[in-house]
Design a protein around this motif. Structure first.
Motif, PDB file in Angstrom:
ATOM      1  N   ILE A  76       0.869  -1.174   0.000  1.00  0.00           N
ATOM      2  CA  ILE A  76       0.000   0.000   0.000  1.00  0.00           C
ATOM      3  C   ILE A  76       0.911   1.230   0.000  1.00  0.00           C
ATOM      4  CG2 ILE A  76      -1.931  -1.133   1.177  1.00  0.00           C
ATOM      5  CD1 ILE A  76      -0.997   0.219   3.790  1.00  0.00           C
TER       6      ILE A  76
ATOM      7  N   ASP B 169      -9.577   8.668  -3.201  1.00  0.00           N
ATOM      8  CA  ASP B 169      -8.973   7.635  -2.357  1.00  0.00           C
ATOM      9  C   ASP B 169      -8.547   8.259  -1.033  1.00  0.00           C
ATOM     10  OD1 ASP B 169      -7.931   5.168  -1.761  1.00  0.00           O
ATOM     11  OD2 ASP B 169      -6.149   5.377  -3.024  1.00  0.00           O
TER      12      ASP B 169
ATOM     13  N   SER C 259      -6.946   7.409   3.115  1.00  0.00           N
ATOM     14  CA  SER C 259      -6.271   6.462   3.993  1.00  0.00           C
ATOM     15  C   SER C 259      -6.370   7.005   5.411  1.00  0.00           C
ATOM     16  CB  SER C 259      -4.812   6.313   3.567  1.00  0.00           C
ATOM     17  OG  SER C 259      -4.117   5.518   4.487  1.00  0.00           O
ATOM     18  N   GLU C 260      -6.894   6.195   6.301  1.00  0.00           N
ATOM     19  CA  GLU C 260      -7.065   6.588   7.707  1.00  0.00           C
ATOM     20  C   GLU C 260      -7.776   7.933   7.831  1.00  0.00           C
ATOM     21  OE1 GLU C 260      -3.053   6.245   9.107  1.00  0.00           O
ATOM     22  OE2 GLU C 260      -3.147   4.063   9.135  1.00  0.00           O
TER      23      GLU C 260
ATOM     24  N   LYS D 159      -5.923  11.088   0.012  1.00  0.00           N
ATOM     25  CA  LYS D 159      -4.554  10.901  -0.491  1.00  0.00           C
ATOM     26  C   LYS D 159      -4.210  11.984  -1.507  1.00  0.00           C
ATOM     27  CE  LYS D 159      -4.349   5.888  -0.048  1.00  0.00           C
ATOM     28  NZ  LYS D 159      -4.309   4.635  -0.815  1.00  0.00           N
TER      29      LYS D 159
ATOM     30  N   HIS E 291     -11.333  -0.514   5.297  1.00  0.00           N
ATOM     31  CA  HIS E 291     -10.193  -1.272   4.759  1.00  0.00           C
ATOM     32  C   HIS E 291     -10.565  -1.747   3.373  1.00  0.00           C
ATOM     33  CE1 HIS E 291      -7.662  -1.351   8.273  1.00  0.00           C
ATOM     34  NE2 HIS E 291      -8.692  -1.703   9.014  1.00  0.00           N
TER      35      HIS E 291
ATOM     36  N   THR F 163      -4.443   1.375  -4.918  1.00  0.00           N
ATOM     37  CA  THR F 163      -5.878   1.125  -4.733  1.00  0.00           C
ATOM     38  C   THR F 163      -6.591   1.104  -6.075  1.00  0.00           C
ATOM     39  OG1 THR F 163      -5.638   2.444  -2.728  1.00  0.00           O
ATOM     40  CG2 THR F 163      -7.866   1.834  -3.355  1.00  0.00           C
TER      41      THR F 163
ATOM     42  N   THR G  50      -1.762  -3.555   9.438  1.00  0.00           N
ATOM     43  CA  THR G  50      -1.288  -2.527   8.518  1.00  0.00           C
ATOM     44  C   THR G  50       0.019  -1.998   9.076  1.00  0.00           C
ATOM     45  OG1 THR G  50      -3.541  -1.928   7.969  1.00  0.00           O
ATOM     46  CG2 THR G  50      -1.860  -0.328   7.398  1.00  0.00           C
TER      47      THR G  50
ATOM     48  N   LYS H  63       2.618   0.812   8.356  1.00  0.00           N
ATOM     49  CA  LYS H  63       3.068   2.006   7.623  1.00  0.00           C
ATOM     50  C   LYS H  63       4.487   2.326   8.060  1.00  0.00           C
ATOM     51  CE  LYS H  63      -0.751   3.896   5.579  1.00  0.00           C
ATOM     52  NZ  LYS H  63      -0.982   4.883   4.554  1.00  0.00           N
TER      53      LYS H  63
END
Lengths: 247, 320
Positions: free
Chosen positions: A159, B8, B10-11, B15, B69, B98, B187, B189
């Motif tokens: 990702i 898109d 994320s958290e 993005k 998710h 994605t 996950t 990161k």
């Protein structure tokens, strides 16, 4: 466990890229064809590793391509595929290719379907997802690790800025990239054995492609490098700031 | 008819590539004489009305815990239904991790032709043709989409983000969400690192750095520039650097504004992953290194001597 690995041919990574017929066709003369590296190095080799861990596993290879695809199919069989299916058609449209593969795959009751993350010629990254949808199976893309236990796949996928661990029950479609496995070289026993492994050729189903390539272009030639003397590296920073305006 | 852009997140945060596809989608809508609308899934903390700054007139949200998710099939079903409900004729994704997962599934659901890896606005003067990268950036193809609904997945860093003043109308779409079949169990990161696929500036090292113990000259320059770090394949294969930093034909293909290659000779497979960079700088002590032919700027020098001086010059420029 039945594994289907989707492979395709692509020009060798060092092949010169040129076009013919008024820039509508790839100039294939003299080009060395290879198995698409993502299909071979990662998808196929991981399937072989899974078979090595489970002697009951069977690996089928499938490709959509004309007769000139057969040398790369034989190489894939030499690496460790058990039998191969060639759908006798050519197309640049991902939907057409995925649909042809799906027609065969739905009869095969595969537990696991691997694709490479993309081909190095059309760079579509699409066949895996399309196949999953056509077969109504879960899809995990861009896998960098793949393991299996008790009918459940554990997959690490890339990702932005990291990775994610996914779990899914089989059957599942997975697109593979670097990290899933390491490249292998076929040995003489594999090469000899590949000659007698089954390679079934079937006719394509009638499917309308959704896209078509009108023309190709080559990128404009670079104007040439501007060399900066080694003793004035600060000049590079000035040029990047004032001329290129990228910092 | 409208153009639908998948935003898109994320958290809970939008993005960066989403602002690019929003700007691109707004321009596509303008070309087609219609409006640009957006769909965003899951819980978002960012101000969605602010997407109006990028030309979006309406933002459709679909909130459900299952959408926090990614399960590509679950997401694709929701997006396809959203597209149908608003009558979208063009759907646009970023061709990021994605988008690569979802767009092909939406394509099948709607029998909509997909061009992934697009790098320019569509030509709508005669049909609908989109330019995309092929042969790993060594060529382009102009691809016609022959279906009523069209899908484009835009390569990151291919279109400028154009911000104006505007406010988007935000409303919730009532679309049923299926239970995911894929369970996300972890996950991870990489804290503090800039995502390579989204990075505008990248500093990369090769075998010329001789070993992982010397990597600080790469990371120091990257830190001064605010750049992501990358490496060539032999470096990743030798374990000097993690695999996710490998850029090239079999690693990650990137298109930053600036790519600085230090001690990388420039094998054709490496070039195939970075040749879409807008500006390429090559630093190599071998004047015959093939990378110089693809470079915009070059320094023939020992990297260990010259790179720290470049870093100092960057710091001076940026008053660091």
């Amino acid at each position: 466990m039945k594994i289907l690995v989707c492979i395709t041919k692509s020009p060798d990574t060092t092949a010169k890229i040129a076009f013919t017929d008024n820039n509508t066709k790839f100039a294939a003369d003299g080009v060395q064809w290879i198995i698409n590296p993502y299909d071979e190095w990662y998808a196929l080799v991981r399937a072989i590793e899974l078979k090595e861990a489970d002697a009951s596993a069977v690996i089928h290879l499938i490709t959509v391509g004309a007769a000139d695809t057969e040398p790369i199919i034989r190489k894939a069989l030499a690496l460790g595929g058990d039998e191969a299916i060639r759908i006798n058609a050519e197309s640049s449209d991902s939907f057409y290719i995925a649909s042809q593969i799906a027609e065969v795959a739905k009869e095969g009751s595969y537990d696991l379907i691997f694709t490479g993350k993309e081909t190095i010629d059309y760079n579509g990254s699409s066949v895996g997802g399309m196949l999953a949808e056509l077969l109504e199976l879960p899809y995990i893309s861009l896998a960098t690790k793949f393991d299996i236990a008790n009918g459940q796949a554990t997959v690490i996928r890339e990702i932005e800025g990291g990775e994610e661990t996914n779990q899914a029950q089989l059957p599942v479609v997975v697109s593979c990239q670097k990290g899933v496995a390491e490249q292998r070289i076929p040995n003489m026993k594999g090469i000899m054995g590949a000659r007698s492994k089954p390679l079934k050729v079937i006719d394509p189903t009638t499917i309308e492609p959704l896209t078509s390539i009108k023309s190709f272009e080559l990128p404009p030639a670079k104007s040439g490098v501007k060399l900066i003397p080694a003793d004035t590296p600060e000049e590079l920073v000035r040029l990047l700031h004032e001329e290129a305006k990228v910092i | 008819m409208s153009v639908l852009i998948y935003i898109d997140q994320s958290e809970g945060q939008i993005k960066k590539t989403s602002f690019e596809v929003a700007s691109y989608g707004a321009k596509v809508a303008e070309l087609l004489g219609t409006s640009a609308e957006a769909v965003i899934l899951g819980s978002v903390s960012d101000d969605l009305a602010a997407l109006g700054n990028y030309g979006i007139s309406k933002v459709h949200t679909v909130k459900n815990d299952s959408l926090n998710h990614l399960d590509a099939k679950v997401f694709a079903k929701v997006i396809a239904e959203a597209a149908t409900s608003i009558g979208a004729k063009v759907i646009i994704f970023s061709n990021n991790f994605t988008g690569k997962a979802i767009a092909p599934i939406v394509s099948v659901k709607l029998k909509a032709g997909l061009v992934s890896g697009a790098i320019a606005l569509p030509d709508v003067s005669n049909g609908f043709t989109v330019k995309k990268n092929v042969f790993s950036g060594k060529a382009f193809a102009n691809v016609s989409i022959n279906t009523d609904i069209k899908i484009i997945a835009l390569n990151p860093n291919s279109y400028p983000v154009t911000a104006t003043n505007g406010t988007a109308q935000v409303s919730e779409l009532n679309i049923p969400v299926e239970s995911p079949k894929i369970k996300v169990t972890a996950t991870n990161k990489l804290e503090g690192e800039i995502s390579l696929s989204e990075a505008e500036l990248v500093v990369s090292g090769g075998r010329g750095l001789k070993g992982p113990e010397n990597w600080s000259i790469v990371t120091d320059l990257a830190k001064a520039l605010g750049a992501a770090t990358a490496c060539s394949r032999p470096v990743a294969d030798s374990g000097w650097r993690p695999h996710h930093e490998h850029v090239g034909q079999t690693g990650l293909a990137i298109a930053p504004n600036l790519y600085i290659a230090i001690g990388i000779s420039g094998a054709i497979q490496h070039l195939a992953g970075v040749n879409r960079s807008k500006v390429i700088v090559v630093i190599n002590k071998d004047p015959e290194a093939p990378f110089f032919k693809a470079a915009d700027y070059g320094i023939v020098a020992d990297a260990f001597e010259v790179v720290p001086k470049i870093t100092e010059a960057v710091k001076k420029l940026k008053h660091l």
